[in-house]
Design an enzyme around this catalytic site. Structure first.
Site, PDB file in Angstrom:
ATOM      1  N   ASP A 157       0.772  -1.264   0.000  1.00  0.00           N
ATOM      2  CA  ASP A 157       0.000   0.000   0.000  1.00  0.00           C
ATOM      3  C   ASP A 157       0.801   1.311   0.000  1.00  0.00           C
ATOM      4  O   ASP A 157       1.727   1.464   0.795  1.00  0.00           O
ATOM      5  CB  ASP A 157      -0.855   0.079   1.271  1.00  0.00           C
ATOM      6  CG  ASP A 157      -1.557  -1.194   1.609  1.00  0.00           C
ATOM      7  OD1 ASP A 157      -1.482  -2.151   0.833  1.00  0.00           O
ATOM      8  OD2 ASP A 157      -2.191  -1.226   2.674  1.00  0.00           O
ATOM      9  N   GLU A 327     -10.465  -2.395   3.990  1.00  0.00           N
ATOM     10  CA  GLU A 327      -9.150  -1.856   4.351  1.00  0.00           C
ATOM     11  C   GLU A 327      -8.964  -0.473   3.722  1.00  0.00           C
ATOM     12  O   GLU A 327      -9.728  -0.055   2.858  1.00  0.00           O
ATOM     13  CB  GLU A 327      -8.034  -2.775   3.826  1.00  0.00           C
ATOM     14  CG  GLU A 327      -8.119  -4.202   4.336  1.00  0.00           C
ATOM     15  CD  GLU A 327      -6.975  -5.095   3.856  1.00  0.00           C
ATOM     16  OE1 GLU A 327      -6.446  -5.840   4.670  1.00  0.00           O
ATOM     17  OE2 GLU A 327      -6.614  -5.048   2.660  1.00  0.00           O
TER      18      GLU A 327
END
Ligand code: FRU
Length: 612
Positions: A157, A327
């Site tokens: 990420d 998420e």
């Protein structure tokens, strides 16, 4: 106790008698002494001063745990797949923080020793060595030329992005000790133009509360958190036995961070992660959106000072796509038709439209406490996708971007196969940066558009095809792509297929590999088939056909392609749809061909080479 242990080690070594009973070790390089202690344990002593220790890695073996002992004290722990039978690549351990101190690595491997050979026979000891520098030139075939990627090691990420004083800061989930997920740390890059990235030192490293999972940064203009005006404040998930939210502050524009001594600042009795905070001008408070991952909802908090957070509401239970954990959230306003609507980004894994991870979003209103999603004509909250490829995840936006821009970037991979893609010394790349806006679709709903950020124009080299217009029919019209310079190019054209018939767009090479896009004007869709686009045997989940709605009712679309060494990003109609797919062709695509089942007008075809 630790001191005692070190004393014992020193005493044993001094006695000399132990050495006699030791198995013969392949001698490691000068300045490093390896002492096997049993089948799965060894001590590595650093005997000379050097900035780096080069660690040999074998990807297929389990992680070894490395306890870094400095002057006999446990300084930190990290995990690395130390080579057992062969060395795939190496990673450096930075020794500079320990200059002038005794450094011993207590290595505990987890290898199955069914043979009589113990840890002393492991391949890593032959090439572990001290070094002044580490070669990061990394010329792997699939290393991107114009996308952000770490110099080496694993990335997932994008994290903590903020803009300040003319620089775009981009942090990312990083493993500095291998090209698979582990040791989560915030890596850091910065750029003045979103295109050329400087690699900065790692910014936030694991500690006693855990490894450093995803999170966000804000510029605290008024110094509300107590670290001074314009301090950069990071909020991230400390991932230990449980997940907690922790704060760190930077007073040097995000280069180094000091962790808050009273961390964690936010705990919950259930798994929650990836805090994303922003200042709410309307309420004068800080807001935080946090993924209540397993509950598949987002939690919303408020704070006056970024340290004390009060839960105000939850959004999303049972709504949207729910086939995976929720998420990496984001929440921001964007203008449309004289008003502001709020966009709630929710990354989901698995459960994406083409399998694995993907980014969904909700449009609605936010009053500083509660997010209320818009419903469609049937009264339901619709599921909307931000990108229609397989490789677009964990997408979040920059805070404080200039000129009211909302600019986002995603991780260009998919949890289904991210750890298996055919790269070695690095793994994973970010998408191109995208500027976000809202538009109204033909169904009356509001959607999120992702356009390539305008800075990308700076990448353009020569225009090798210029403003070509023609009628596409059964016989394909073909154009050469700059394969000799890696196939890096940008392709733009408009299609008018209002008279009917699909339009086929094919990128191919001399090996017969091809990525095929088909625009269906009646269905108003465009598909992308990568089943024959190149190497795909590393995962059964990789070969795929993805499909996007074009949101057009007139049989027309534009096409805008960015081709890098291992990715194709398709944007169209001012970002009304985007499609991001990895591809691993054995050699670069050398030809673009366009044909039609009917007679389609192709206009304004331009092809640019792109500068690495
Ligand atoms: C998403 C994610 C986050 C987490 C991070 C760990 O890809 O699972 O939820 O913070 O990766 O690396």
């Amino acid at each position: 106790m630790k001191k005692n242990r070190l004393d014992i080690i020193l005493a044993l070594t001094a006695m000399g008698s132990v050495a006699l009973s030791l198995p013969v070790m392949a001698a490691p390089a000068e300045g490093v002494k390896v002492e096997p202690l049993g089948s799965n344990n060894a001590l590595v002593r650093i005997m000379e001063e050097a900035p780096l220790l080069i660690l040999p890695v074998q990807e297929s073996v389990d992680d070894a745990r490395v306890n870094v002992l400095v002057d006999g004290n446990l300084e930190r722990i990290f995990y690395v797949r130390l080579a057992k039978n062969k060395v795939d690549y190496t990673v450096p351990l930075d020794l500079t923080p320990y200059k002038g101190h005794e450094v011993v690595l207590d290595v505990v491997s987890n290898h199955d020793r069914t043979s009589s050979r113990g840890i002393e026979g492991d391949a890593c000891w032959k090439s572990i060595q001290l070094a002044d520098t580490f070669d990061t030139s990394n010329r792997e075939k699939y290393r991107p030329a114009f996308h952000h990627t770490p110099l080496y090691g694993w990335m997932n990420d994008p994290n903590g992005m903020f803009y300040k004083d003319g620089r775009w800061h981009l942090y990312y989930q990083y493993n500095p000790y291998g090209s698979k997920w582990q040791n989560m740390t915030w890596g850091h890059s910065s750029s003045s133009d979103l295109v050329h990235w400087n690699h900065e030192p790692v910014a936030i490293t694991p500690d006693g509360l855990g490894t450093i999972f995803s999170g966000s940064c804000v510029v605290d203009h008024d110094g509300t958190a107590g670290f001074g005006k314009d301090a950069v404040i990071a909020l991230y998930t400390s991932a230990g036995t449980s997940q907690m939210q922790s704060l760190a502050a930077s007073t040097d524009n995000g280069t180094t961070f000091q962790k808050y001594v009273s961390n964690p600042v936010l705990t919950l009795p259930s798994e929650a992660r990836d805090p994303n905070m922003f200042f709410n001008e309307a309420t004068g408070e800080w807001n935080l959106i946090l993924a209540h991952a397993l509950e598949k909802e987002m939690l919303l908090f408020t704070s006056p000072d970024l340290k004390t957070w009060t839960l105000s509401s939850a959004f999303g239970k049972g709504e949207g796509a729910q086939d995976g954990v929720w998420e990496c959230p984001d929440l921001f306003p964007l203008p449309i038709e004289e008003e502001n609507k709020w966009v709630l980004i929710c990354n989901l894994n698995p459960g994406g439209p083409f399998g694995g991870s993907a980014t969904q979003y909700f449009i609605g209103d936010f009053d500083g406490h509660t997010f209320t999603a818009d419903t469609d004509a049937s009264g339901k909250i619709p599921t909307k996708w931000m990108d229609f490829g397989k490789d677009h995840y964990a997408t979040v936006s920059w805070s404080d971007a200039p000129d009211g821009r909302r600019t986002a970037i995603g991780w260009m991979s998919n949890w289904q196969y991210a750890a298996d893609v055919p790269t070695e010394q690095f793994r994973s790349v970010n998408t191109l940066p995208r500027d976000l806006s809202l538009f109204r679709g033909p169904d009356g709903e509001i959607y999120l558009a992702s356009s390539p950020s305008p800075e990308l124009k700076a990448l353009r080299g020569d225009r090798i095809v210029s403003n070509r217009s023609f009628t596409a029919g059964k016989k394909a019209a073909s154009f050469r792509l700059p394969a000799s310079s890696g196939g890096l190019c940008e392709i733009l054209f408009d299609i008018d297929a209002s008279k009917g018939g699909n339009v086929n767009i094919e990128l191919s090479n001399s090996k017969g590999e091809k990525a095929v896009m088909v625009f269906d004007p009646e269905a108003a869709t465009i598909s992308f088939d990568r089943t024959q686009a190149g190497i795909s045997d590393f995962s059964p989940e990789f070969p795929a056909v993805t499909i996007a709605p074009t949101f057009s009712e007139d049989g027309k679309t534009s096409v805008h392609l960015f081709i890098d060494r291992s990715s194709i990003e398709l944007f169209a109609r001012d970002g009304r749809y985007a499609m991001t797919n990895l591809v691993f062709p054995a050699e670069p695509y050398s030809s673009l061909s366009i044909s039609s089942d009917g007679k389609a007008k192709i206009s304004s075809l331009n092809i640019y080479t792109l500068k690495p």
